[in-house]
Design a protein around this motif. Structure first.
Motif, PDB file in Angstrom:
ATOM      1  N   LEU A  27       0.825  -1.217  -0.174  1.00  0.00           N
ATOM      2  CA  LEU A  27      -0.049  -0.032   0.042  1.00  0.00           C
ATOM      3  C   LEU A  27       0.830   1.186   0.003  1.00  0.00           C
ATOM      4  O   LEU A  27       0.461   2.193  -0.632  1.00  0.00           O
ATOM      5  N   THR A  28       2.252   1.160   0.318  1.00  0.00           N
ATOM      6  CA  THR A  28       3.002   2.154   0.449  1.00  0.00           C
ATOM      7  C   THR A  28       3.143   2.809  -1.067  1.00  0.00           C
ATOM      8  O   THR A  28       3.350   4.072  -1.135  1.00  0.00           O
ATOM      9  N   THR A  33      -1.881   7.796  -4.764  1.00  0.00           N
ATOM     10  CA  THR A  33      -2.875   7.876  -5.587  1.00  0.00           C
ATOM     11  C   THR A  33      -4.194   7.743  -4.990  1.00  0.00           C
ATOM     12  O   THR A  33      -5.126   8.149  -5.051  1.00  0.00           O
ATOM     13  N   LEU A  34      -4.015   6.889  -3.867  1.00  0.00           N
ATOM     14  CA  LEU A  34      -5.354   6.746  -2.993  1.00  0.00           C
ATOM     15  C   LEU A  34      -5.556   8.027  -2.186  1.00  0.00           C
ATOM     16  O   LEU A  34      -6.687   8.360  -2.152  1.00  0.00           O
ATOM     17  N   GLN A  35      -4.816   8.791  -1.946  1.00  0.00           N
ATOM     18  CA  GLN A  35      -5.118  10.018  -1.071  1.00  0.00           C
ATOM     19  C   GLN A  35      -5.636  11.074  -2.166  1.00  0.00           C
ATOM     20  O   GLN A  35      -6.562  11.699  -1.841  1.00  0.00           O
ATOM     21  N   HIS A  39      -9.673  11.522  -2.018  1.00  0.00           N
ATOM     22  CA  HIS A  39      -9.854  12.788  -1.096  1.00  0.00           C
ATOM     23  C   HIS A  39      -9.535  12.664   0.315  1.00  0.00           C
ATOM     24  O   HIS A  39     -10.312  13.309   1.061  1.00  0.00           O
ATOM     25  N   ALA A  40      -8.509  11.993   0.599  1.00  0.00           N
ATOM     26  CA  ALA A  40      -8.092  11.613   2.003  1.00  0.00           C
ATOM     27  C   ALA A  40      -7.130  12.363   2.468  1.00  0.00           C
ATOM     28  O   ALA A  40      -6.107  13.017   1.812  1.00  0.00           O
ATOM     29  N   SER A  41      -6.955  12.471   3.689  1.00  0.00           N
ATOM     30  CA  SER A  41      -5.876  13.294   4.306  1.00  0.00           C
ATOM     31  C   SER A  41      -4.636  12.096   4.575  1.00  0.00           C
ATOM     32  O   SER A  41      -5.047  11.079   4.236  1.00  0.00           O
ATOM     33  N   PHE A  42      -3.425  12.813   5.063  1.00  0.00           N
ATOM     34  CA  PHE A  42      -2.546  12.127   5.033  1.00  0.00           C
ATOM     35  C   PHE A  42      -2.828  10.832   6.184  1.00  0.00           C
ATOM     36  O   PHE A  42      -2.193   9.825   5.966  1.00  0.00           O
ATOM     37  N   ALA A  43      -3.279  11.581   7.246  1.00  0.00           N
ATOM     38  CA  ALA A  43      -3.585  10.619   8.478  1.00  0.00           C
ATOM     39  C   ALA A  43      -4.197   9.393   8.110  1.00  0.00           C
ATOM     40  O   ALA A  43      -4.324   8.287   8.545  1.00  0.00           O
ATOM     41  N   GLN A  44      -5.502   9.684   7.360  1.00  0.00           N
ATOM     42  CA  GLN A  44      -6.104   8.748   7.024  1.00  0.00           C
ATOM     43  C   GLN A  44      -5.802   7.591   6.062  1.00  0.00           C
ATOM     44  O   GLN A  44      -6.125   6.249   6.165  1.00  0.00           O
ATOM     45  N   VAL A  45      -4.985   8.199   5.201  1.00  0.00           N
ATOM     46  CA  VAL A  45      -4.014   6.964   4.260  1.00  0.00           C
ATOM     47  C   VAL A  45      -3.143   6.308   5.176  1.00  0.00           C
ATOM     48  O   VAL A  45      -2.905   5.129   4.748  1.00  0.00           O
ATOM     49  N   ARG A  46      -2.377   7.016   5.962  1.00  0.00           N
ATOM     50  CA  ARG A  46      -1.669   6.082   6.887  1.00  0.00           C
ATOM     51  C   ARG A  46      -2.467   5.107   8.090  1.00  0.00           C
ATOM     52  O   ARG A  46      -1.960   3.963   7.947  1.00  0.00           O
ATOM     53  N   TRP A  47      -3.641   5.249   8.161  1.00  0.00           N
ATOM     54  CA  TRP A  47      -4.463   4.340   8.935  1.00  0.00           C
ATOM     55  C   TRP A  47      -4.940   3.150   8.055  1.00  0.00           C
ATOM     56  O   TRP A  47      -4.885   2.032   8.484  1.00  0.00           O
ATOM     57  N   THR A  48      -4.707   3.219   6.694  1.00  0.00           N
ATOM     58  CA  THR A  48      -4.978   1.979   5.879  1.00  0.00           C
ATOM     59  C   THR A  48      -4.018   1.057   6.126  1.00  0.00           C
ATOM     60  O   THR A  48      -4.115  -0.175   5.931  1.00  0.00           O
ATOM     61  N   SER A  49      -2.698   1.605   6.190  1.00  0.00           N
ATOM     62  CA  SER A  49      -1.542   0.586   6.433  1.00  0.00           C
ATOM     63  C   SER A  49      -1.411   0.286   7.998  1.00  0.00           C
ATOM     64  O   SER A  49      -1.379  -0.940   8.293  1.00  0.00           O
ATOM     65  N   THR A  50      -1.494   1.162   9.021  1.00  0.00           N
ATOM     66  CA  THR A  50      -1.620   0.964  10.201  1.00  0.00           C
ATOM     67  C   THR A  50      -2.450  -0.002  10.813  1.00  0.00           C
ATOM     68  O   THR A  50      -2.341  -1.084  11.435  1.00  0.00           O
ATOM     69  N   ILE A  90     -11.983  -3.706  -1.001  1.00  0.00           N
ATOM     70  CA  ILE A  90     -11.186  -2.376  -1.155  1.00  0.00           C
ATOM     71  C   ILE A  90     -11.181  -2.010  -2.423  1.00  0.00           C
ATOM     72  O   ILE A  90     -11.147  -0.725  -2.760  1.00  0.00           O
ATOM     73  N   GLY A  91     -10.790  -2.884  -3.798  1.00  0.00           N
ATOM     74  CA  GLY A  91     -11.053  -2.196  -5.007  1.00  0.00           C
ATOM     75  C   GLY A  91     -12.244  -1.708  -5.298  1.00  0.00           C
ATOM     76  O   GLY A  91     -12.047  -0.656  -6.198  1.00  0.00           O
ATOM     77  N   LEU A  92     -13.114  -1.909  -4.944  1.00  0.00           N
ATOM     78  CA  LEU A  92     -14.473  -1.383  -5.252  1.00  0.00           C
ATOM     79  C   LEU A  92     -15.027  -0.286  -4.204  1.00  0.00           C
ATOM     80  O   LEU A  92     -16.085   0.429  -4.501  1.00  0.00           O
ATOM     81  N   ALA A  93     -14.141  -0.099  -3.276  1.00  0.00           N
ATOM     82  CA  ALA A  93     -14.550   0.957  -2.282  1.00  0.00           C
ATOM     83  C   ALA A  93     -14.456   2.421  -2.883  1.00  0.00           C
ATOM     84  O   ALA A  93     -13.836   2.785  -3.556  1.00  0.00           O
ATOM     85  N   SER A  94     -15.533   3.351  -2.395  1.00  0.00           N
ATOM     86  CA  SER A  94     -15.651   4.700  -2.826  1.00  0.00           C
ATOM     87  C   SER A  94     -15.042   5.738  -1.873  1.00  0.00           C
ATOM     88  O   SER A  94     -15.038   6.788  -2.341  1.00  0.00           O
ATOM     89  N   GLY A  95     -14.977   5.258  -0.582  1.00  0.00           N
ATOM     90  CA  GLY A  95     -14.512   6.235   0.287  1.00  0.00           C
ATOM     91  C   GLY A  95     -13.215   5.880   1.265  1.00  0.00           C
ATOM     92  O   GLY A  95     -13.393   4.436   1.396  1.00  0.00           O
ATOM     93  N   ILE A  96     -12.723   6.513   1.747  1.00  0.00           N
ATOM     94  CA  ILE A  96     -11.390   6.154   2.600  1.00  0.00           C
ATOM     95  C   ILE A  96     -11.783   5.502   4.109  1.00  0.00           C
ATOM     96  O   ILE A  96     -11.238   4.424   4.341  1.00  0.00           O
ATOM     97  N   GLY A  97     -12.856   5.862   4.434  1.00  0.00           N
ATOM     98  CA  GLY A  97     -13.562   5.188   5.710  1.00  0.00           C
ATOM     99  C   GLY A  97     -13.792   3.782   5.383  1.00  0.00           C
ATOM    100  O   GLY A  97     -13.406   2.568   6.287  1.00  0.00           O
ATOM    101  N   THR A  98     -14.350   3.342   4.199  1.00  0.00           N
ATOM    102  CA  THR A  98     -14.615   2.073   3.785  1.00  0.00           C
ATOM    103  C   THR A  98     -13.348   1.239   3.744  1.00  0.00           C
ATOM    104  O   THR A  98     -13.188   0.055   3.998  1.00  0.00           O
ATOM    105  N   VAL A  99     -12.231   1.854   2.989  1.00  0.00           N
ATOM    106  CA  VAL A  99     -11.126   1.216   2.730  1.00  0.00           C
ATOM    107  C   VAL A  99     -10.522   0.945   4.268  1.00  0.00           C
ATOM    108  O   VAL A  99      -9.766   0.056   4.298  1.00  0.00           O
ATOM    109  N   ILE A 100     -10.275   1.794   5.047  1.00  0.00           N
ATOM    110  CA  ILE A 100      -9.614   1.706   6.390  1.00  0.00           C
ATOM    111  C   ILE A 100     -10.322   0.563   7.212  1.00  0.00           C
ATOM    112  O   ILE A 100      -9.606  -0.408   7.642  1.00  0.00           O
ATOM    113  N   VAL A 101     -11.948   0.385   7.061  1.00  0.00           N
ATOM    114  CA  VAL A 101     -12.514  -0.780   7.888  1.00  0.00           C
ATOM    115  C   VAL A 101     -12.278  -2.037   7.019  1.00  0.00           C
ATOM    116  O   VAL A 101     -11.934  -3.253   7.681  1.00  0.00           O
ATOM    117  N   LEU A 102     -12.162  -1.945   5.828  1.00  0.00           N
ATOM    118  CA  LEU A 102     -11.886  -3.399   5.024  1.00  0.00           C
ATOM    119  C   LEU A 102     -10.304  -3.862   5.106  1.00  0.00           C
ATOM    120  O   LEU A 102      -9.982  -5.018   5.379  1.00  0.00           O
TER     121      LEU A 102
END
Length: 173
Positions: A27-28, A33-35, A39-50, A90-102
């Motif tokens: 994911l790194t 591209t994900l951000q 339209h996600a913040s840097f912190a939200q994108v980091r939570w996808t990995s963390t 995750i491939g079909l997700a439309s929001g960053i919140g969904t990506v983090i949960v998945l």
């Protein structure tokens, strides 16, 4: 267990372990591209990995215990199916919140895969077939672990006044 079954087990185990290990770092590469796309913040994108790594690390021991209790093959199958389903989500997700949960759910399924691969390999390749260092030649039993840990004598080789006894050079394997 046949040789073909062992090869299939080895291949499946390597693929399962590699998928979990690679997915923790892949994911790194796509984070910029994900951000931008979501339209996600840097912190939200980091939570996808963390979130993924915390789920894998936090559930690894529990998953190993579940594998011992319910079977490693069963947990491996559940882990692979769940991992694949969350990857598709995750491939079909439309929001960053969904990506983090998945990604957290994917980490949970990844935690099921890791100990299951080791358990399946242990069943496919039992330790009796691995060989022991003593196969290269006899070694004094003082260099090997003792079977009777609570013996009054500290070293088996001192039983006869310092002379090696017949059990000193006994093969263990």
């Amino acid at each position: 267990m046949s040789a073909a079954h062992r090869r299939i087990t080895l291949t499946g185990s390597v693929v399962g372990a590699a998928v979990v290990a690679l997915d923790g770092t892949v994911l790194t590469v796509v984070q910029p591209t994900l951000q931008k796309d979501l339209h996600a913040s840097f912190a939200q994108v980091r939570w996808t990995s963390t979130g993924y790594l915390i789920a894998v690390a936090g559930l690894l021991v529990l998953a190993g215990r579940l594998g011992d209790r319910y079977g490693h093959r069963r947990l491996f199958a559940v882990g692979m199916l769940g991992f694949g389903a969350t990857s598709a989500g995750i491939g079909l997700a439309s929001g960053i919140g969904t990506v983090i949960v998945l990604r957290v759910a994917q980490g949970a399924f990844g935690a099921l895969l890791q100990p299951a691969t080791l358990g399946m390999l242990r069943a496919a390749f039992p330790p009796t077939g691995w060989g022991c260092p003593s196969r290269c030649g006899p070694a004094p039993s003082a260099w090997r672990p003792r079977r009777d840990r609570f013996s009054a004598e500290p070293w088996p080789s001192t039983r006869d006044g310092g002379r090696p006894s017949s059990s000193t050079f006994r093969r263990r394997c």
